[in-house]
Design a protein around this motif. Sequence first.
Motif, PDB file in Angstrom:
ATOM      1  N   PHE A 117     -35.140  24.183  28.768  1.00 11.52           N
ATOM      2  CA  PHE A 117     -36.311  24.236  29.841  1.00 11.52           C
ATOM      3  C   PHE A 117     -37.702  24.167  29.413  1.00 11.52           C
ATOM      4  O   PHE A 117     -37.872  24.581  28.371  1.00 11.52           O
ATOM      5  N   HIS A 118     -38.539  23.656  30.107  1.00  9.96           N
ATOM      6  CA  HIS A 118     -39.512  23.116  29.402  1.00  9.96           C
ATOM      7  C   HIS A 118     -40.439  23.607  30.155  1.00  9.96           C
ATOM      8  O   HIS A 118     -40.973  24.220  31.168  1.00  9.96           O
ATOM      9  N   ARG A 119     -41.130  23.674  29.038  1.00  3.74           N
ATOM     10  CA  ARG A 119     -42.704  24.363  29.378  1.00  3.74           C
ATOM     11  C   ARG A 119     -44.018  23.893  29.211  1.00  3.74           C
ATOM     12  O   ARG A 119     -45.163  24.269  29.371  1.00  3.74           O
ATOM     13  N   GLY A 120     -43.940  22.239  29.257  1.00  8.96           N
ATOM     14  CA  GLY A 120     -44.731  21.539  28.990  1.00  8.96           C
ATOM     15  C   GLY A 120     -43.833  19.677  29.489  1.00  8.96           C
ATOM     16  O   GLY A 120     -43.254  20.030  30.293  1.00  8.96           O
ATOM     17  N   ILE A 150     -39.713  23.748  23.691  1.00  9.90           N
ATOM     18  CA  ILE A 150     -38.700  23.452  25.183  1.00  9.90           C
ATOM     19  C   ILE A 150     -38.007  24.879  24.339  1.00  9.90           C
ATOM     20  O   ILE A 150     -36.762  25.209  24.039  1.00  9.90           O
ATOM     21  N   ASP A 151     -36.950  25.844  25.312  1.00 10.04           N
ATOM     22  CA  ASP A 151     -36.198  26.445  25.012  1.00 10.04           C
ATOM     23  C   ASP A 151     -34.806  26.492  25.520  1.00 10.04           C
ATOM     24  O   ASP A 151     -34.327  25.689  26.537  1.00 10.04           O
ATOM     25  N   SER A 198     -35.379  23.246  33.883  1.00 11.78           N
ATOM     26  CA  SER A 198     -34.359  22.896  32.906  1.00 11.78           C
ATOM     27  C   SER A 198     -33.661  21.736  33.599  1.00 11.78           C
ATOM     28  O   SER A 198     -33.400  21.065  34.752  1.00 11.78           O
ATOM     29  N   ASP A 222     -40.500  23.572  19.406  1.00 15.91           N
ATOM     30  CA  ASP A 222     -41.790  23.440  19.533  1.00 15.91           C
ATOM     31  C   ASP A 222     -42.326  22.256  18.661  1.00 15.91           C
ATOM     32  O   ASP A 222     -41.664  21.570  17.641  1.00 15.91           O
ATOM     33  N   PRO A 269     -42.977  20.457  33.967  1.00 15.61           N
ATOM     34  CA  PRO A 269     -42.719  22.200  33.402  1.00 15.61           C
ATOM     35  C   PRO A 269     -42.368  23.086  34.261  1.00 15.61           C
ATOM     36  O   PRO A 269     -42.227  22.601  35.418  1.00 15.61           O
ATOM     37  N   GLY A 270     -41.836  24.322  34.110  1.00 16.38           N
ATOM     38  CA  GLY A 270     -40.903  24.930  34.432  1.00 16.38           C
ATOM     39  C   GLY A 270     -39.052  24.488  34.890  1.00 16.38           C
ATOM     40  O   GLY A 270     -39.097  25.155  36.170  1.00 16.38           O
ATOM     41  N   THR A 279     -36.270  28.083  20.180  1.00 14.47           N
ATOM     42  CA  THR A 279     -37.525  27.819  21.531  1.00 14.47           C
ATOM     43  C   THR A 279     -37.943  26.431  19.707  1.00 14.47           C
ATOM     44  O   THR A 279     -37.744  26.864  19.189  1.00 14.47           O
ATOM     45  N   GLY A 297     -45.581  21.236  24.486  1.00 15.28           N
ATOM     46  CA  GLY A 297     -45.054  22.340  24.807  1.00 15.28           C
ATOM     47  C   GLY A 297     -43.569  22.859  24.338  1.00 15.28           C
ATOM     48  O   GLY A 297     -43.065  22.434  23.828  1.00 15.28           O
TER      49      GLY A 297
END
Length: 178
Positions: free
Chosen positions: A82-85, A139-140, A118, A153, A115-116, A151, A137
Amino acid sequence: MATMTAPPSDKAEIVDIKYPFTDLVARTSPGGRYIDAPSDEESPWIPFGDNAAIKHIAFDVRQNLFSNILWVKSPGVIGTHFHRGTIMMVCLEGSVRYLEYDWVATPPGVILETPGESHTLVTDHPQGCKLFGWMQGPIDFFDGDGKFVETTDVFWFMNHYETYCRENGLPINEKLYL
């Protein structure tokens, strides 16, 4: 309205452009650099699971940006993440797809991830794939049951690189740090 054309570039020499902040830039900027990515001397291939490796290219802690080449060595999967960036990758070799989409990336195709979202990265290519990426950012990563695993980063990737170098008696390349 006139059509825009490329700016002139008629001199093959350094031109002094009289930028008013040249001294400030020289004092505070890490400056441009070249990373010899084909060579393992500037950055070695570091295992990333059983069937993949990463060649680190750049770390920027100020923006949580990191760049690397991901090599999935044969048909395989980089699990759901899952990307947060924002992520931008270029397919250098082989081919790759995401289970969540209906396209297949081939050289020199560009993959853009926002972002947001997966993704589950898969290569079916006999020689796997190589992807050059700029990532921003955290990455989970999740296991096959959707349970959170870890996570990553910029600091995770810096640790990945530095730990490998220390454990293998390799010098840490300061040029990788922006």
